[in-house]
Design a protein around this motif. Structure first.
Motif, PDB file in Angstrom:
ATOM      1  N   ALA A  16     -10.912  -1.919  11.773  1.00 32.27           N
ATOM      2  CA  ALA A  16     -10.335  -0.801  12.545  1.00 32.27           C
ATOM      3  C   ALA A  16      -8.812  -0.826  12.456  1.00 32.27           C
ATOM      4  CB  ALA A  16     -10.782  -0.890  14.005  1.00 32.27           C
ATOM      5  N   THR A  17      -8.239  -2.028  12.588  1.00 38.25           N
ATOM      6  CA  THR A  17      -6.784  -2.191  12.499  1.00 38.25           C
ATOM      7  C   THR A  17      -6.285  -1.809  11.106  1.00 38.25           C
ATOM      8  OG1 THR A  17      -6.920  -3.983  14.113  1.00 38.25           O
ATOM      9  CG2 THR A  17      -4.897  -3.852  12.838  1.00 38.25           C
ATOM     10  N   LEU A  18      -7.022  -2.236  10.086  1.00 37.84           N
ATOM     11  CA  LEU A  18      -6.669  -1.891   8.699  1.00 37.84           C
ATOM     12  C   LEU A  18      -6.717  -0.374   8.498  1.00 37.84           C
ATOM     13  CD1 LEU A  18      -6.080  -2.758   5.762  1.00 37.84           C
ATOM     14  CD2 LEU A  18      -8.539  -2.992   5.419  1.00 37.84           C
ATOM     15  N   PHE A  19      -7.763   0.268   9.022  1.00 40.08           N
ATOM     16  CA  PHE A  19      -7.884   1.729   8.906  1.00 40.08           C
ATOM     17  C   PHE A  19      -6.689   2.428   9.572  1.00 40.08           C
ATOM     18  CE2 PHE A  19     -12.836   2.082   8.467  1.00 40.08           C
ATOM     19  CZ  PHE A  19     -12.733   1.573   7.178  1.00 40.08           C
ATOM     20  N   PRO A 247       1.511  -3.086  11.292  1.00 43.03           N
ATOM     21  CA  PRO A 247       2.656  -2.987  10.375  1.00 43.03           C
ATOM     22  C   PRO A 247       2.545  -3.941   9.184  1.00 43.03           C
ATOM     23  CG  PRO A 247       3.414  -3.081  12.640  1.00 43.03           C
ATOM     24  CD  PRO A 247       1.948  -3.397  12.663  1.00 43.03           C
ATOM     25  N   VAL A 248       1.946  -5.113   9.410  1.00 46.18           N
ATOM     26  CA  VAL A 248       1.783  -6.083   8.315  1.00 46.18           C
ATOM     27  C   VAL A 248       0.871  -5.494   7.239  1.00 46.18           C
ATOM     28  CG1 VAL A 248       1.013  -8.405   7.697  1.00 46.18           C
ATOM     29  CG2 VAL A 248       2.115  -8.021   9.915  1.00 46.18           C
ATOM     30  N   PHE A 249      -0.294  -4.957   7.679  1.00 47.31           N
ATOM     31  CA  PHE A 249      -1.206  -4.294   6.735  1.00 47.31           C
ATOM     32  C   PHE A 249      -0.503  -3.126   6.041  1.00 47.31           C
ATOM     33  CE2 PHE A 249      -4.972  -5.878   9.401  1.00 47.31           C
ATOM     34  CZ  PHE A 249      -5.418  -6.756   8.422  1.00 47.31           C
ATOM     35  N   GLY A 250       0.224  -2.326   6.846  1.00 48.59           N
ATOM     36  CA  GLY A 250       0.915  -1.150   6.303  1.00 48.59           C
ATOM     37  C   GLY A 250       1.932  -1.513   5.238  1.00 48.59           C
ATOM     38  N   GLY A 269      13.748  -8.934  11.603  1.00 48.63           N
ATOM     39  CA  GLY A 269      13.737  -7.972  12.717  1.00 48.63           C
ATOM     40  C   GLY A 269      12.320  -7.600  13.111  1.00 48.63           C
ATOM     41  N   GLY A 270      11.482  -7.345  12.104  1.00 50.31           N
ATOM     42  CA  GLY A 270      10.082  -6.995  12.366  1.00 50.31           C
ATOM     43  C   GLY A 270       9.323  -8.130  13.014  1.00 50.31           C
ATOM     44  N   GLY A 271       9.591  -9.347  12.561  1.00 50.95           N
ATOM     45  CA  GLY A 271       8.937 -10.528  13.142  1.00 50.95           C
ATOM     46  C   GLY A 271       9.253 -10.677  14.619  1.00 50.95           C
TER      47      GLY A 271
END
Length: 287
Positions: A16-19, A247-250, A269-271
Protein backbone atom coordinates in the motif's frame (compact mmCIF):
# COMPACT_ATOMS: atom_id res chain seq x y z
CA UNK A 1 -0.66 -19.17 11.72
CA UNK A 2 -0.78 -15.81 13.58
CA UNK A 3 2.84 -15.13 12.62
CA UNK A 4 1.97 -15.88 8.97
CA UNK A 5 -1.07 -13.55 9.12
CA UNK A 6 1.08 -10.82 10.64
CA UNK A 7 3.66 -11.16 7.84
CA UNK A 8 0.89 -11.10 5.21
CA UNK A 9 -0.63 -7.94 6.74
CA UNK A 10 2.81 -6.34 6.96
CA UNK A 11 3.44 -7.15 3.30
CA UNK A 12 0.06 -5.65 2.29
CA UNK A 13 0.82 -2.48 4.27
CA UNK A 14 4.22 -2.19 2.56
CA UNK A 15 2.59 -2.69 -0.87
CA UNK A 16 0.00 0.00 0.00
CA UNK A 17 2.85 2.37 0.91
CA UNK A 18 4.64 1.52 -2.35
CA UNK A 19 1.44 2.19 -4.34
CA UNK A 20 0.93 5.57 -2.63
CA UNK A 21 4.57 6.52 -3.22
CA UNK A 22 4.01 6.36 -7.00
CA UNK A 23 2.23 9.74 -6.71
CA UNK A 24 5.58 11.59 -6.79
CA UNK A 25 7.12 10.01 -9.92
CA UNK A 26 3.75 9.99 -11.76
CA UNK A 27 3.03 13.61 -10.82
CA UNK A 28 6.43 14.63 -12.13
CA UNK A 29 6.19 12.53 -15.31
CA UNK A 30 2.64 13.24 -16.56
CA UNK A 31 2.82 16.02 -19.16
CA UNK A 32 -0.46 17.90 -18.59
CA UNK A 33 -1.52 21.06 -16.69
CA UNK A 34 -1.69 20.26 -12.97
CA UNK A 35 -5.43 21.07 -12.38
CA UNK A 36 -6.30 18.88 -15.42
CA UNK A 37 -4.20 15.98 -14.03
CA UNK A 38 -6.00 16.30 -10.69
CA UNK A 39 -9.42 16.41 -12.43
CA UNK A 40 -8.69 13.17 -14.32
CA UNK A 41 -7.33 11.61 -11.13
CA UNK A 42 -10.57 12.55 -9.34
CA UNK A 43 -13.11 11.55 -11.99
CA UNK A 44 -11.51 8.13 -12.50
CA UNK A 45 -11.21 7.62 -8.74
CA UNK A 46 -14.93 8.48 -8.42
CA UNK A 47 -15.73 5.55 -10.74
CA UNK A 48 -13.34 3.12 -8.99
CA UNK A 49 -14.40 4.11 -5.46
CA UNK A 50 -18.13 4.10 -6.29
CA UNK A 51 -17.78 0.58 -7.70
CA UNK A 52 -15.87 -0.47 -4.55
CA UNK A 53 -18.56 1.04 -2.26
CA UNK A 54 -21.29 -0.80 -4.17
CA UNK A 55 -19.32 -4.06 -4.05
CA UNK A 56 -18.71 -3.78 -0.30
CA UNK A 57 -22.19 -2.42 0.46
CA UNK A 58 -20.75 0.76 2.00
CA UNK A 59 -23.45 3.25 3.04
CA UNK A 60 -23.08 6.55 1.11
CA UNK A 61 -25.64 8.50 3.15
CA UNK A 62 -24.46 11.75 4.77
CA UNK A 63 -26.19 12.24 8.13
CA UNK A 64 -26.65 16.02 8.32
CA UNK A 65 -26.00 19.45 6.78
CA UNK A 66 -23.03 20.20 9.04
CA UNK A 67 -21.24 17.05 7.85
CA UNK A 68 -21.99 17.97 4.22
CA UNK A 69 -20.28 21.34 4.78
CA UNK A 70 -17.30 19.61 6.42
CA UNK A 71 -17.02 17.18 3.49
CA UNK A 72 -17.04 20.06 1.02
CA UNK A 73 -14.41 22.20 2.80
CA UNK A 74 -12.20 19.16 3.49
CA UNK A 75 -12.42 18.27 -0.23
CA UNK A 76 -11.20 21.78 -1.14
CA UNK A 77 -8.23 21.36 1.21
CA UNK A 78 -7.49 17.96 -0.34
CA UNK A 79 -7.61 19.60 -3.78
CA UNK A 80 -5.18 22.27 -2.56
CA UNK A 81 -2.94 19.54 -1.15
CA UNK A 82 -2.83 17.65 -4.48
CA UNK A 83 -2.45 20.74 -6.69
CA UNK A 84 0.33 22.35 -4.63
CA UNK A 85 2.05 18.95 -4.33
CA UNK A 86 2.06 18.42 -8.10
CA UNK A 87 3.36 21.96 -8.66
CA UNK A 88 6.11 21.16 -6.13
CA UNK A 89 7.05 18.09 -8.20
CA UNK A 90 7.00 20.06 -11.47
CA UNK A 91 9.15 22.91 -10.12
CA UNK A 92 11.74 20.83 -8.25
CA UNK A 93 12.04 17.04 -8.22
CA UNK A 94 10.43 13.98 -6.67
CA UNK A 95 12.75 13.99 -3.63
CA UNK A 96 12.11 17.63 -2.62
CA UNK A 97 8.38 17.43 -3.46
CA UNK A 98 7.78 14.28 -1.39
CA UNK A 99 10.04 15.17 1.54
CA UNK A 100 8.55 18.66 1.94
CA UNK A 101 5.06 17.10 1.94
CA UNK A 102 6.11 14.75 4.75
CA UNK A 103 6.32 17.66 7.17
CA UNK A 104 2.52 17.17 7.57
CA UNK A 105 2.61 14.88 10.68
CA UNK A 106 4.45 17.59 12.64
CA UNK A 107 2.07 20.27 11.28
CA UNK A 108 -0.86 18.12 12.47
CA UNK A 109 0.72 17.83 15.93
CA UNK A 110 1.17 21.64 16.10
CA UNK A 111 -2.32 22.48 14.80
CA UNK A 112 -4.29 19.79 16.66
CA UNK A 113 -4.98 21.90 19.81
CA UNK A 114 -6.80 24.42 17.53
CA UNK A 115 -9.19 21.74 16.25
CA UNK A 116 -9.79 19.47 19.23
CA UNK A 117 -9.51 19.87 22.98
CA UNK A 118 -5.98 18.60 23.52
CA UNK A 119 -3.21 20.24 25.51
CA UNK A 120 -0.28 21.67 23.59
CA UNK A 121 2.78 19.40 23.89
CA UNK A 122 6.10 21.34 24.12
CA UNK A 123 7.82 18.32 22.46
CA UNK A 124 6.04 19.32 19.24
CA UNK A 125 8.01 22.58 19.21
CA UNK A 126 11.25 20.60 19.28
CA UNK A 127 10.01 18.37 16.45
CA UNK A 128 8.96 21.45 14.46
CA UNK A 129 12.45 22.88 14.98
CA UNK A 130 13.99 19.62 13.67
CA UNK A 131 11.73 19.85 10.60
CA UNK A 132 12.78 23.48 10.02
CA UNK A 133 16.45 22.46 10.14
CA UNK A 134 15.66 19.62 7.71
CA UNK A 135 13.93 22.07 5.34
CA UNK A 136 16.85 24.51 5.60
CA UNK A 137 19.28 21.73 4.60
CA UNK A 138 16.89 20.51 1.88
CA UNK A 139 16.63 23.94 0.22
CA UNK A 140 19.58 24.33 -2.19
CA UNK A 141 19.51 28.14 -2.08
CA UNK A 142 17.15 30.69 -0.58
CA UNK A 143 16.61 32.55 -3.85
CA UNK A 144 12.94 33.16 -4.72
CA UNK A 145 13.83 32.75 -8.42
CA UNK A 146 15.06 29.22 -7.75
CA UNK A 147 12.68 26.52 -8.99
CA UNK A 148 13.98 24.19 -6.25
CA UNK A 149 12.93 26.68 -3.57
CA UNK A 150 9.55 27.23 -5.23
CA UNK A 151 9.08 23.45 -5.24
CA UNK A 152 9.95 23.27 -1.54
CA UNK A 153 7.50 26.08 -0.66
CA UNK A 154 4.70 24.52 -2.73
CA UNK A 155 5.40 21.21 -0.95
CA UNK A 156 5.05 22.91 2.45
CA UNK A 157 1.74 24.58 1.46
CA UNK A 158 0.55 21.15 0.24
CA UNK A 159 1.52 19.65 3.63
CA UNK A 160 -0.44 22.41 5.44
CA UNK A 161 -3.57 21.76 3.31
CA UNK A 162 -3.23 18.01 3.96
CA UNK A 163 -2.83 18.53 7.73
CA UNK A 164 -5.93 20.78 7.92
CA UNK A 165 -7.97 18.29 5.86
CA UNK A 166 -7.02 15.39 8.18
CA UNK A 167 -7.82 17.41 11.31
CA UNK A 168 -11.18 18.53 9.90
CA UNK A 169 -12.25 14.98 9.10
CA UNK A 170 -10.86 13.59 12.35
CA UNK A 171 -12.77 16.16 14.41
CA UNK A 172 -16.18 15.97 12.75
CA UNK A 173 -16.90 12.84 10.73
CA UNK A 174 -15.28 9.89 12.47
CA UNK A 175 -18.57 7.98 12.17
CA UNK A 176 -18.18 7.49 8.39
CA UNK A 177 -16.38 4.82 6.38
CA UNK A 178 -13.03 6.15 5.11
CA UNK A 179 -13.59 4.91 1.53
CA UNK A 180 -16.95 6.72 1.49
CA UNK A 181 -15.18 9.89 2.70
CA UNK A 182 -12.63 9.59 -0.10
CA UNK A 183 -15.41 8.98 -2.65
CA UNK A 184 -17.21 12.22 -1.76
CA UNK A 185 -13.99 14.24 -1.71
CA UNK A 186 -12.93 13.15 -5.22
CA UNK A 187 -16.53 13.63 -6.42
CA UNK A 188 -16.61 17.22 -5.10
CA UNK A 189 -13.17 17.95 -6.58
CA UNK A 190 -14.12 16.55 -9.99
CA UNK A 191 -17.03 19.07 -10.05
CA UNK A 192 -14.98 22.02 -8.68
CA UNK A 193 -12.08 21.43 -11.10
CA UNK A 194 -14.22 20.76 -14.19
CA UNK A 195 -13.79 24.36 -15.54
CA UNK A 196 -10.02 23.73 -15.81
CA UNK A 197 -10.77 21.43 -18.78
CA UNK A 198 -12.26 24.40 -20.66
CA UNK A 199 -9.50 26.87 -19.79
CA UNK A 200 -6.46 24.58 -20.00
CA UNK A 201 -7.58 21.83 -22.37
CA UNK A 202 -7.20 18.09 -22.05
CA UNK A 203 -6.24 17.04 -25.59
CA UNK A 204 -2.95 15.49 -24.39
CA UNK A 205 -4.89 12.82 -22.46
CA UNK A 206 -4.59 10.66 -25.61
CA UNK A 207 -0.86 10.14 -24.89
CA UNK A 208 -1.04 10.32 -21.08
CA UNK A 209 -4.05 8.12 -20.23
CA UNK A 210 -2.05 5.01 -19.10
CA UNK A 211 -0.24 7.11 -16.47
CA UNK A 212 -3.43 8.93 -15.40
CA UNK A 213 -5.11 5.52 -15.00
CA UNK A 214 -2.19 4.35 -12.83
CA UNK A 215 -2.47 7.51 -10.72
CA UNK A 216 -6.22 7.04 -10.17
CA UNK A 217 -6.25 3.25 -9.71
CA UNK A 218 -2.89 2.32 -8.13
CA UNK A 219 -1.99 5.49 -6.20
CA UNK A 220 -5.40 6.80 -5.14
CA UNK A 221 -7.90 3.92 -5.05
CA UNK A 222 -5.79 0.85 -4.23
CA UNK A 223 -3.09 2.63 -2.18
CA UNK A 224 -5.59 4.54 -0.04
CA UNK A 225 -8.01 1.62 0.48
CA UNK A 226 -5.23 -0.86 1.36
CA UNK A 227 -3.54 1.60 3.74
CA UNK A 228 -6.80 2.36 5.58
CA UNK A 229 -7.60 -1.36 5.73
CA UNK A 230 -4.19 -1.99 7.36
CA UNK A 231 -5.34 0.05 10.39
CA UNK A 232 -7.49 -2.97 11.36
CA UNK A 233 -4.30 -4.96 11.92
CA UNK A 234 -1.76 -2.35 13.10
CA UNK A 235 -1.61 0.59 15.47
CA UNK A 236 -1.86 3.95 13.70
CA UNK A 237 1.68 4.70 14.90
CA UNK A 238 3.04 1.52 13.22
CA UNK A 239 1.17 2.28 9.98
CA UNK A 240 2.45 5.88 10.08
CA UNK A 241 6.07 4.79 10.49
CA UNK A 242 5.82 2.36 7.57
CA UNK A 243 3.86 4.99 5.62
CA UNK A 244 6.69 7.49 6.17
CA UNK A 245 8.88 5.38 3.86
CA UNK A 246 6.85 6.77 0.92
CA UNK A 247 9.49 9.39 0.00
CA UNK A 248 12.17 6.67 0.09
CA UNK A 249 10.17 4.50 -2.35
CA UNK A 250 9.39 7.59 -4.45
CA UNK A 251 13.06 8.62 -4.67
CA UNK A 252 14.07 5.06 -5.69
CA UNK A 253 11.35 4.94 -8.39
CA UNK A 254 12.39 8.40 -9.66
CA UNK A 255 16.03 7.29 -9.79
CA UNK A 256 15.25 4.30 -12.02
CA UNK A 257 12.49 5.76 -14.19
CA UNK A 258 13.19 9.52 -14.27
CA UNK A 259 16.97 9.43 -13.77
CA UNK A 260 16.73 11.81 -10.78
CA UNK A 261 19.79 11.55 -8.53
CA UNK A 262 19.31 13.01 -5.00
CA UNK A 263 22.02 15.29 -3.58
CA UNK A 264 23.72 14.84 -0.20
CA UNK A 265 21.57 17.78 1.05
CA UNK A 266 18.45 15.79 0.13
CA UNK A 267 19.63 12.77 2.12
CA UNK A 268 20.54 14.79 5.24
CA UNK A 269 17.56 17.18 5.22
CA UNK A 270 15.14 14.43 4.23
CA UNK A 271 16.53 12.09 6.87
CA UNK A 272 15.91 14.72 9.55
CA UNK A 273 12.32 15.31 8.39
CA UNK A 274 11.55 11.56 8.28
CA UNK A 275 13.16 11.11 11.72
CA UNK A 276 10.62 13.57 13.18
CA UNK A 277 7.78 11.59 11.56
CA UNK A 278 9.05 8.38 13.17
CA UNK A 279 9.51 10.08 16.58
CA UNK A 280 5.98 11.58 16.49
CA UNK A 281 4.48 8.26 15.32
CA UNK A 282 6.16 6.32 18.17
CA UNK A 283 5.03 8.94 20.72
CA UNK A 284 1.40 8.94 19.55
CA UNK A 285 0.45 5.38 20.52
CA UNK A 286 -3.08 6.35 21.54
CA UNK A 287 -4.84 3.77 19.37
Amino acid sequence: MNEKNHLNNLMLLTIATLFMSTSGPLGKFIDMPTPVIIWWRCILSVIFLFAFCLYKGIDLKIANKKDRSTFFIAALFMGGHWIFYFYALKFSNVAIGMLSLFTFPVLIALLEPLFVKTKFDPMHLLLALMVLVGIYILAPEFNIESNQLKGLLFGLVSALCYAIRILMLKGHVTKYNSTMLMFYQVLILSIVLAPSLYFMGTASITTQYPYILMLALITTTLGHTMFVNSLKHFKASTASIIGSTQPVFGIIIAYFFLNEIPTIHTFIGGGLILATVVVESVRSKKV
